[in-house]
Design a protein around this motif. Structure first.
Motif, short mmCIF file in Angstrom:
data_model
loop_
_atom_site.label_atom_id
_atom_site.label_comp_id
_atom_site.label_asym_id
_atom_site.label_seq_id
_atom_site.Cartn_x
_atom_site.Cartn_y
_atom_site.Cartn_z
N VAL A 270 68.25 27.76 -105.49
CA VAL A 270 67.42 26.72 -105.26
C VAL A 270 67.97 25.98 -104.05
CG1 VAL A 270 66.02 24.66 -105.73
CG2 VAL A 270 66.47 26.62 -107.37
N THR A 271 67.74 26.34 -102.80
CA THR A 271 68.42 25.94 -101.61
C THR A 271 67.26 25.94 -100.41
OG1 THR A 271 68.98 28.22 -101.01
CG2 THR A 271 70.62 26.95 -102.38
N MET A 272 68.02 25.72 -99.26
CA MET A 272 67.19 25.66 -98.21
C MET A 272 66.56 27.03 -98.05
SD MET A 272 67.92 24.76 -94.42
CE MET A 272 68.99 26.14 -94.13
N ALA A 273 67.49 28.14 -97.98
CA ALA A 273 67.17 29.60 -97.79
C ALA A 273 66.08 29.81 -98.85
CB ALA A 273 68.47 30.42 -98.11
N MET A 274 65.79 29.23 -99.96
CA MET A 274 64.76 29.67 -100.92
C MET A 274 63.59 29.24 -100.44
SD MET A 274 63.71 27.68 -104.54
CE MET A 274 63.10 26.55 -103.67
N HIS A 275 63.37 28.00 -99.87
CA HIS A 275 62.08 27.85 -99.32
C HIS A 275 61.93 28.40 -98.01
CE1 HIS A 275 62.15 24.19 -101.74
NE2 HIS A 275 63.43 23.78 -101.53
N ILE A 276 62.72 28.78 -97.02
CA ILE A 276 62.61 29.51 -95.92
C ILE A 276 62.20 31.12 -96.45
CG2 ILE A 276 63.83 30.91 -93.81
CD1 ILE A 276 65.91 28.59 -93.90
N SER A 277 62.86 31.55 -97.43
CA SER A 277 62.27 32.96 -98.02
C SER A 277 60.83 32.77 -98.28
CB SER A 277 63.24 33.34 -98.99
OG SER A 277 62.63 34.57 -99.55
N ILE A 278 60.35 31.74 -99.20
CA ILE A 278 58.94 31.70 -99.67
C ILE A 278 58.13 31.46 -98.51
CG2 ILE A 278 57.43 30.29 -100.98
CD1 ILE A 278 59.74 29.71 -102.86
N ALA A 279 58.45 30.68 -97.54
CA ALA A 279 57.88 30.27 -96.31
C ALA A 279 57.64 31.79 -95.46
CB ALA A 279 58.36 29.41 -95.33
N LEU A 280 58.51 32.48 -95.49
CA LEU A 280 58.45 33.82 -94.71
C LEU A 280 57.70 34.81 -95.66
CD1 LEU A 280 62.07 33.81 -93.08
CD2 LEU A 280 59.93 33.40 -91.85
N ARG A 281 57.20 34.66 -96.74
CA ARG A 281 56.48 35.35 -97.35
C ARG A 281 57.26 36.76 -97.95
NH1 ARG A 281 50.22 34.96 -95.38
NH2 ARG A 281 50.48 32.83 -94.59
N LYS A 282 58.72 36.48 -98.21
CA LYS A 282 59.54 37.31 -98.79
C LYS A 282 59.51 37.48 -100.25
CE LYS A 282 60.74 38.66 -94.67
NZ LYS A 282 60.50 39.78 -93.93
N PRO A 283 59.58 38.43 -100.81
CA PRO A 283 59.80 38.94 -102.20
C PRO A 283 61.24 37.80 -102.58
CG PRO A 283 59.27 40.99 -101.77
CD PRO A 283 59.42 40.15 -100.62
N THR A 284 61.14 36.69 -103.39
CA THR A 284 62.19 35.88 -103.61
C THR A 284 62.44 35.95 -105.01
OG1 THR A 284 61.40 34.42 -101.75
CG2 THR A 284 63.13 33.55 -103.32
N ILE A 285 63.93 36.42 -105.19
CA ILE A 285 64.44 36.42 -106.67
C ILE A 285 65.32 35.20 -106.67
CG2 ILE A 285 66.11 37.67 -107.86
CD1 ILE A 285 63.97 39.52 -105.47
N LEU A 286 64.62 34.06 -107.46
CA LEU A 286 65.23 32.77 -107.39
C LEU A 286 66.26 32.87 -108.81
CD1 LEU A 286 65.34 29.89 -106.61
CD2 LEU A 286 63.30 29.49 -107.77
N MET A 287 67.47 32.35 -108.43
CA MET A 287 68.52 32.04 -109.64
C MET A 287 68.46 30.66 -110.03
SD MET A 287 71.34 34.58 -107.82
CE MET A 287 72.56 34.11 -108.98
N ASN A 288 67.92 30.30 -111.21
CA ASN A 288 67.66 28.95 -111.47
C ASN A 288 68.42 28.76 -112.89
OD1 ASN A 288 66.59 26.13 -111.25
ND2 ASN A 288 65.42 26.82 -113.07
N ASN A 289 68.98 27.22 -112.78
CA ASN A 289 69.52 26.94 -114.04
C ASN A 289 69.26 25.39 -114.54
OD1 ASN A 289 71.55 26.22 -112.62
ND2 ASN A 289 72.76 26.32 -113.64
N ILE A 290 69.55 24.55 -113.41
CA ILE A 290 69.27 23.15 -113.84
C ILE A 290 68.00 22.45 -113.54
CG2 ILE A 290 71.85 22.92 -113.45
CD1 ILE A 290 71.11 21.58 -110.83
N PHE A 291 67.04 23.28 -112.92
CA PHE A 291 65.80 22.81 -112.62
C PHE A 291 64.50 23.13 -113.26
CE2 PHE A 291 68.21 22.97 -108.44
CZ PHE A 291 68.37 21.43 -108.33
N ASN A 292 63.40 22.50 -113.36
CA ASN A 292 62.51 22.93 -114.26
C ASN A 292 61.73 24.14 -113.59
OD1 ASN A 292 59.82 23.08 -115.14
ND2 ASN A 292 59.44 21.03 -115.53
#
Length: 365
Positions: free
Chosen positions: A291-313
């Protein structure tokens, strides 16, 4: 329309500046009288979203609904990071400083929206003149942020009580739409790929799907970090499965990415200014990220995003049906904490095989 010394001036036009010639005048020599580019602003809307960069990016879907609901509106956006906003989609982009705040308080808007609970943002919504206001304001009695309208209550409360935040099942974008009185209908981000810059990416691997690996997570929530050993395992498995891993990051990740490049041979082109970094991500077929700036950029670019998450909902993030969210096999007990209560981050309980499976499901070879 106004008349100054016998000259027609359309001060209500979207192009009119008042301090310098407008673009139609500069480009074509047009003057207000009989100007073919005359476009009167129907409503003037102020959007306050200061930072961080990722939160600014994931606020951009609101632009689509505002344009739909208020055709011909003139949108002013106040932010700490003007460069990240789509220049062609926002009429006026202001960097938050004293000068911007001063002039905004001297203007009147039809609608003003503040999505930040920082006190300076709340104070500005309190003081600015607007026919309708949405979001967070400042209570004058005690100086604390407070919801201005009833629709803002939900998002406000999930931000001040961890128990409610844990129970929340609404993505961030849906929450800010509802805060503004809209129903979220899957509106995509509005974002610039910077393809027009003509960057040279000849050093990138070809012939196989490129999987960008954003190996950092910033310095605030370090409980999200994955060890070098985990990254090496994932890179090796990706290579064996027919993918071309590409290491991504900024200055903070440079040393790690150089080590990973040396250990695995995964492509690493170095660090870049933000527009070029965005365009580099645009060259990927899929992106693995925390969960970083790159995650938001990836979603914005409409890329398949594999998001590694632990501490957030996990409900907070909307991948728009592209990609997958993967979490450790052990339940995280450090909700929104920057250090692990157990000593070793549960991210170490996220197997590389689980991330690989998500990549394979999202970006087939």
């Amino acid at each position: 329309m106004s008349d100054l010394n016998g000259i027609t001036v359309h001060a209500d036009c979207r192009h009119f500046r008042g301090d310098i010639p407008c673009r139609p005048n500069k480009a074509h020599g047009y003057v207000c009288q009989d100007c073919p580019s005359y476009a009167p602003a129907q409503q003037r809307i102020l959007l306050i979203k200061l930072g961080a960069i990722g939160d600014v990016i994931r606020t951009t879907p609101l632009l689509r609904r505002l344009r739909q609901e208020y055709p011909g509106c003139y949108i002013t956006w106040l932010t700490l990071t003007p460069a990240i906003l789509p220049q062609q989609e926002v009429d006026e982009i202001l960097k938050f400083d004293f000068a911007s705040a001063l002039q905004l308080m001297a203007r009147r808007f039809d609608i003003a929206i503040n999505l930040d609970k920082e006190k300076e943002a709340c104070a500005l919504l309190l003081k600015v003149e607007a026919g309708r206001k949405f979001g967070y304001t400042l209570r004058e009695t005690d100086g604390v942020p407070w919801p201005h309208n009833e629709q803002a209550n939900h998002k406000f409360l999930t931000g001040v009580f961890d128990q409610l935040s844990l129970q929340n099942q609404k993505p961030y974008v849906q929450e800010i739409f509802e805060l503004c009185g809209f129903d979220f209908q899957g509106e995509e981000y509005v974002f610039d790929t910077h393809d027009d810059k003509g960057y040279n990416w000849s050093a990138l691997p070809t012939g196989r799907p490129r999987i960008g690996l954003n190996t950092g997570c910033g310095d605030r929530w370090t409980t999200r970090l994955w060890s070098d050993e985990k990254w090496v395992a994932l890179i090796t498995q990706l290579q064996q499965a027919g993918y071309a891993p590409v290491l991504l990051g900024g200055e903070a990740e440079d040393a790690r990415n150089r080590r990973l490049h040396a250990d695995t041979g995964a492509a690493y082109l170095g660090t870049f200014p933000l527009p070029q970094f965005i365009n580099l991500l645009h060259q990927m077929d899929g992106i693995v990220t925390q969960v970083t700036m790159a995650m938001h950029i990836s979603i914005a670019l409409r890329k398949p995003t594999i998001l590694m998450n632990n501490i957030f909902n996990p409900y907070e993030f909307d991948l728009y049906g592209r990609g997958q969210l993967v979490q450790p096999d052990k339940q995280c007990v450090c909700f929104y904490r920057g250090s692990c209560q157990l000593g070793t981050s549960c991210m170490e309980d996220l197997p590389a095989e689980k991330v690989l499976a998500a990549v394979q499901a999202s970006v087939p070879v």
